[in-house]
Design a protein around this motif. Structure first.
Motif, mmCIF file in Angstrom:
data_model
loop_
_atom_site.group_PDB
_atom_site.id
_atom_site.type_symbol
_atom_site.label_atom_id
_atom_site.label_comp_id
_atom_site.label_asym_id
_atom_site.label_seq_id
_atom_site.Cartn_x
_atom_site.Cartn_y
_atom_site.Cartn_z
ATOM 1 N N MET A 139 0.875 -1.291 -0.012
ATOM 2 C CA MET A 139 -0.283 0.210 0.010
ATOM 3 C C MET A 139 0.973 1.305 -0.016
ATOM 4 O O MET A 139 0.604 2.133 0.762
ATOM 5 N N VAL A 140 1.723 1.321 -0.939
ATOM 6 C CA VAL A 140 2.841 2.436 -0.941
ATOM 7 C C VAL A 140 2.224 3.735 -1.491
ATOM 8 O O VAL A 140 1.679 3.537 -2.840
ATOM 9 N N GLN A 141 2.256 4.770 -1.007
ATOM 10 C CA GLN A 141 1.744 6.068 -1.773
ATOM 11 C C GLN A 141 2.858 6.629 -2.617
ATOM 12 O O GLN A 141 3.942 6.256 -2.315
ATOM 13 N N LEU A 142 2.474 7.487 -3.523
ATOM 14 C CA LEU A 142 3.483 8.018 -4.395
ATOM 15 C C LEU A 142 4.699 8.715 -3.435
ATOM 16 O O LEU A 142 5.761 8.812 -3.819
ATOM 17 N N GLU A 143 4.262 9.605 -2.774
ATOM 18 C CA GLU A 143 5.226 10.236 -1.829
ATOM 19 C C GLU A 143 6.111 9.391 -1.081
ATOM 20 O O GLU A 143 7.192 9.731 -0.674
ATOM 21 N N LEU B 167 7.503 6.264 -2.270
ATOM 22 C CA LEU B 167 7.934 5.557 -3.461
ATOM 23 C C LEU B 167 9.586 5.961 -3.503
ATOM 24 O O LEU B 167 10.329 4.878 -3.503
ATOM 25 N N GLU B 168 9.908 7.041 -3.234
ATOM 26 C CA GLU B 168 11.513 7.371 -3.515
ATOM 27 C C GLU B 168 12.071 6.495 -2.118
ATOM 28 O O GLU B 168 13.193 6.265 -2.288
ATOM 29 N N VAL C 203 3.407 -2.809 -3.931
ATOM 30 C CA VAL C 203 2.164 -2.732 -4.302
ATOM 31 C C VAL C 203 1.520 -1.354 -3.994
ATOM 32 O O VAL C 203 1.511 -0.753 -2.976
ATOM 33 N N PRO C 204 1.033 -0.511 -5.130
ATOM 34 C CA PRO C 204 0.650 0.732 -4.700
ATOM 35 C C PRO C 204 -0.620 0.858 -3.846
ATOM 36 O O PRO C 204 -1.459 -0.231 -3.941
ATOM 37 N N ALA C 205 -0.898 1.985 -3.125
ATOM 38 C CA ALA C 205 -2.079 2.077 -2.268
ATOM 39 C C ALA C 205 -3.138 2.196 -3.117
ATOM 40 O O ALA C 205 -4.489 1.928 -2.787
ATOM 41 N N ARG C 206 -3.087 3.029 -4.362
ATOM 42 C CA ARG C 206 -4.057 3.145 -5.338
ATOM 43 C C ARG C 206 -3.650 2.446 -6.557
ATOM 44 O O ARG C 206 -2.480 3.049 -7.134
ATOM 45 N N ASP D 283 0.765 3.099 -13.010
ATOM 46 C CA ASP D 283 1.532 3.711 -14.199
ATOM 47 C C ASP D 283 2.323 4.857 -13.796
ATOM 48 O O ASP D 283 3.544 4.683 -14.415
ATOM 49 N N ARG D 284 2.121 5.526 -13.013
ATOM 50 C CA ARG D 284 3.283 6.667 -12.484
ATOM 51 C C ARG D 284 4.268 5.879 -11.967
ATOM 52 O O ARG D 284 5.289 6.225 -12.247
ATOM 53 N N MET D 285 4.135 4.898 -11.088
ATOM 54 C CA MET D 285 5.163 4.234 -10.479
ATOM 55 C C MET D 285 6.111 3.381 -11.353
ATOM 56 O O MET D 285 7.314 3.648 -11.461
#
Length: 406
Positions: free
Chosen positions: A219-223, A225-226, A247-250, A255-257
């Motif tokens: 559930m990783v958020q974009l903020e 990722l780094e 695994v992205p949160a959303r 795609d962005r990741m």
């Protein structure tokens, strides 16, 4: 006359202890069996939810009404079989209106912190009642210093009393509960049921990844990722075959990741589009949270994201704990603070604050024995109390059978 005055004092003390409740419009009572679970303590919300979910899973069409006394409870899962109501003030008119509206078939009251008017009225309406995971300090309020005859009258409404400890059982006997009604079961289970997955797929993936150290960032958020990628890069210098399952949160962030990782030169695969990970794959990017049961099973170490940046609230740690994964988490987990505290105390979870802390924790836990020790502790915490919860469910089913409502 002394008895009447004593009971008046008893009720007055209860009213002073109660938290004022704001009026709210209750939804209509659903048809069928309604089981009311009252949880006085916010810290025990997870146990109340787990009990509710286990009852709903009986597939008997039960509706569960959850109520709380203490502030600090979190929003309930979106489930039409799980309702929430504010507990009424402990006066006759409010209590009567509450019970007349909901007409509970059963009442399961957790820990203690009892409400005399409410419980006496429920007894008069012949609602079967069970006191679950009774705690010793839940009977330390001033009103319990009054006469044993008054406490006995209040506790007599419970058909069964499940005590969390032998000390609690002894205290309840001093307050007039018959020894034959008391069972020492410990606290109810907090951890949820283990998530399912496709076992054949899990076996195939595990065979293909045999020998590779794996960790999961869930559930990783974009903020975040780094931070996750930086920790993975540095940990990979010590374990060159280390694989990150991301695994992205959303789902819309996948795609962005993928773009960010391609730009930075990561050898990443998309789970929904590519074949199984190859030897050179550094990151396996899932597109959403639909297969968390698979990822928790594959990964001895899980970083529960949504917890690194101020304003985040964290995710339920019992999902990976129930599948035996060691847990890392950030400092911002207010939605599940009691659960993380319990896991940390047991040595099953460890807090990290930044990329450096995450990398150091990963480098230690890559060693199979280190991860296994934490994972075993996580599983123990997640499953602790299952027998006590089973006992409550057995009681509920037996009472409903006797009443002919199942």
């Amino acid at each position: 006359m002394a008895r009447t005055a004593g009971f008046a004092a008893y009720k007055a003390l209860t009213r002073r202890a109660a938290r004022p409740q704001a009026a709210e419009a209750a939804p209509p009572r659903p048809r069928g069996v309604l089981i009311w679970i009252h949880c006085p303590l916010a810290a025990r919300q997870k146990a109340a939810e787990q009990l509710a979910n286990r009852l709903i899973a009986q597939d008997e069409g039960y509706t569960i009404l959850l109520s709380f006394t203490e502030a600090g409870t979190q929003p309930l899962p979106d489930d039409p079989s799980l309702l929430h109501s504010t507990l009424p003030d402990d006066d006759s008119a409010a209590v009567t209106a509450f019970l007349d509206h909901w007409r509970p078939d059963l009442l399961i009251w957790m820990t203690g912190h009892l409400r005399p008017t409410l419980l006496n009225q429920a007894r008069r309406q012949n609602v079967p009642m069970l006191l679950a995971e009774a705690e010793e300090d839940a009977f330390d309020e001033p009103r319990w210093g009054l006469r044993v005859t008054q406490s006995r009258r209040l506790l007599a409404g419970f058909h069964t009393v499940l005590a969390s400890s032998a000390n609690t059982a002894r205290k309840l006997q001093r307050h007039g509960v018959e020894q034959a009604l008391i069972e020492i079961t410990g606290p109810l289970q907090e951890g949820g049921t283990a998530l399912t997955c496709d076992d054949a797929l899990r076996d195939d993936l595990a065979a293909g990844l045999a020998g590779r150290p794996i960790w999961l960032a869930a559930m990783v958020q974009l903020e975040e990722l780094e931070t996750v990628l930086d920790a993975h890069r540095r940990a990979s210098r010590l374990a060159h075959r280390l694989l990150l399952v991301l695994v992205p949160a959303r789902p819309e962030d996948a795609d962005r990741m993928a773009e960010i990782m391609a730009r930075e030169g990561w050898r990443a695969l998309r789970w929904s589009r590519d074949d199984a990970p190859r030897e050179e794959t550094q990151v396996l990017l899932a597109d959403g949270c639909d297969e968390m049961g698979l990822w928790y099973r594959l990964s001895p170490v899980t970083f529960m994201a949504g917890s690194l940046k101020r304003g985040m609230k964290g995710h339920d740690p019992y999902a990976p704990a129930a599948l035996g994964s060691a847990i890392l988490y950030g400092p911002f987990v207010s939605r599940h603070i009691a659960s993380y505290a319990r896991l940390s105390k047991a040595g099953a979870a460890r807090m990290i604050r930044d990329s450096d802390g995450l990398q150091k924790a990963l480098s230690r836990l890559i060693a199979p024995d280190q991860a296994a020790t934490m994972a075993a502790a996580a599983w123990q915490v997640a499953t602790d109390g299952a027998e006590a919860t089973d006992r409550v469910i057995d009681w509920a089913r037996a009472e409903l059978d006797m009443a002919g409502t199942r």
